[in-house]
Design an enzyme around this catalytic site. Structure first.
Site: not given
Length: 300
Positions: A20, A54, A252
């Site tokens: 991720n 992110k 995540d």
């Protein structure tokens, strides 16, 4: 672009995969090397994915990544070492030009899929654009997002179903439900369609934190079910976040697929794709049929 045409022609599907978020150069190189070994052995085209920032984490205290400058350095190292195309996302218009110097595909986050300035800035780079479908958008709305990119000069646009916090279907405050009709409906935009089979199992604010607050949870064990459905419906590509130690991932973790099971899942998905006609339109004949003309063994 040549990459767009190559991916579009990939059979039965291509794979966008990686952790991720960029944790370190060493980790990204390791993950790309191991994922590529699996996809090469199966004849699947790989695009390596990881994020440098992110920006839409649930909590302000959560890990976001190394930032754009360091993140792009790492992604370039991966690209140069293994010769794989790179996909990463942007959140601000000013990031597009610099990210395009490394990334082959620029990804637009689901929360930002209708942001005109961001879409136009990404498209003007001349790179392939992947737009994640927002959970607040009907499949038909994504045609407009794609057109914004095309009008800015980029014809190579992908649409992604089941992006971050995004499934094409029903939304509850703590869960997401995939509507597989969108795998077909999104084709109306005239773009290839990819399916995010990992974020599709995210549960927003589904994990209470010690001391208060919440984080996103997920149903990792259901990833194969969504992947099987997507491939049977004939998507052009799969997007899958993969990690060698998912329970320790800083971002995540509950929806990253274990590296050790990647080959097993892909082998099954290739078999499903080989048996399905999901890429073909099913033309219905609604004319009446007489009893004497009906053949129960006919395949029509």
């Amino acid at each position: 672009s040549a990459l767009f045409q190559e991916l579009k022609a990939s059979q039965p599907f291509f794979l966008m995969a990686g952790p991720n978020v960029i944790q370190s150069e060493e980790h990204c190189l390791k993950m790309c090397r191991q994922i590529k070994a699996v996809t090469d052995s199966l004849g699947i085209k790989l695009v390596f994915k990881s994020s440098f920032d992110k920006a839409n984490r649930t909590s302000a205290a959560s890990f976001r990544g190394p930032g754009m400058e360091e993140g792009l350095r790492v992604l370039k190292k991966v690209k140069d070492t293994f010769g794989v195309p790179i996909i990463t996302d942007i959140h601000e218009s000013w990031q597009a030009e610099q990210v395009a110097q490394v990334a082959d595909i620029i990804q637009i986050p689901a929360f930002l899929c209708r942001q005109t300035d961001l879409l136009v800035a990404a498209a003007k780079t001349g790179k392939v654009i992947q737009i994640k479908k927002g959970q607040f958008c009907a499949a038909s709305v994504m045609r407009n997002s794609a057109e914004k990119c095309r009008h800015a000069g980029e014809a190579g646009v992908w649409l992604r179903v089941c992006g971050r916090l995004c499934v094409g279907g029903f939304v509850r405050v703590d869960d997401l439900v995939v509507d597989p009709r969108n795998f077909v409906a999104m084709r109306d935009a005239g773009c290839p369609v990819t399916a995010d089979v990992t974020h599709a199992l995210q549960q927003p604010a589904g994990r209470p934190l010690e001391g208060g607050g919440v984080a996103s949870g997920g149903m990792r064990d259901m990833i194969p079910a969504i992947a099987r459905t997507a491939v049977a419906c004939g998507v052009d590509g799969l997007f899958m976040e993969v990690h060698d130690d998912p329970t320790t991932s800083p971002v995540d973790g509950p929806t990253q697929w274990p590296l050790r099971h990647l080959r097993r899942l892909l082998v099954e998905l290739l078999a499903i794709a080989g048996a399905s006609r999901g890429k073909e339109d099913f033309h219905l004949d609604l004319s009446p049929i007489k009893e004497e003309d009906f053949d129960p063994l006919a395949v029509v």
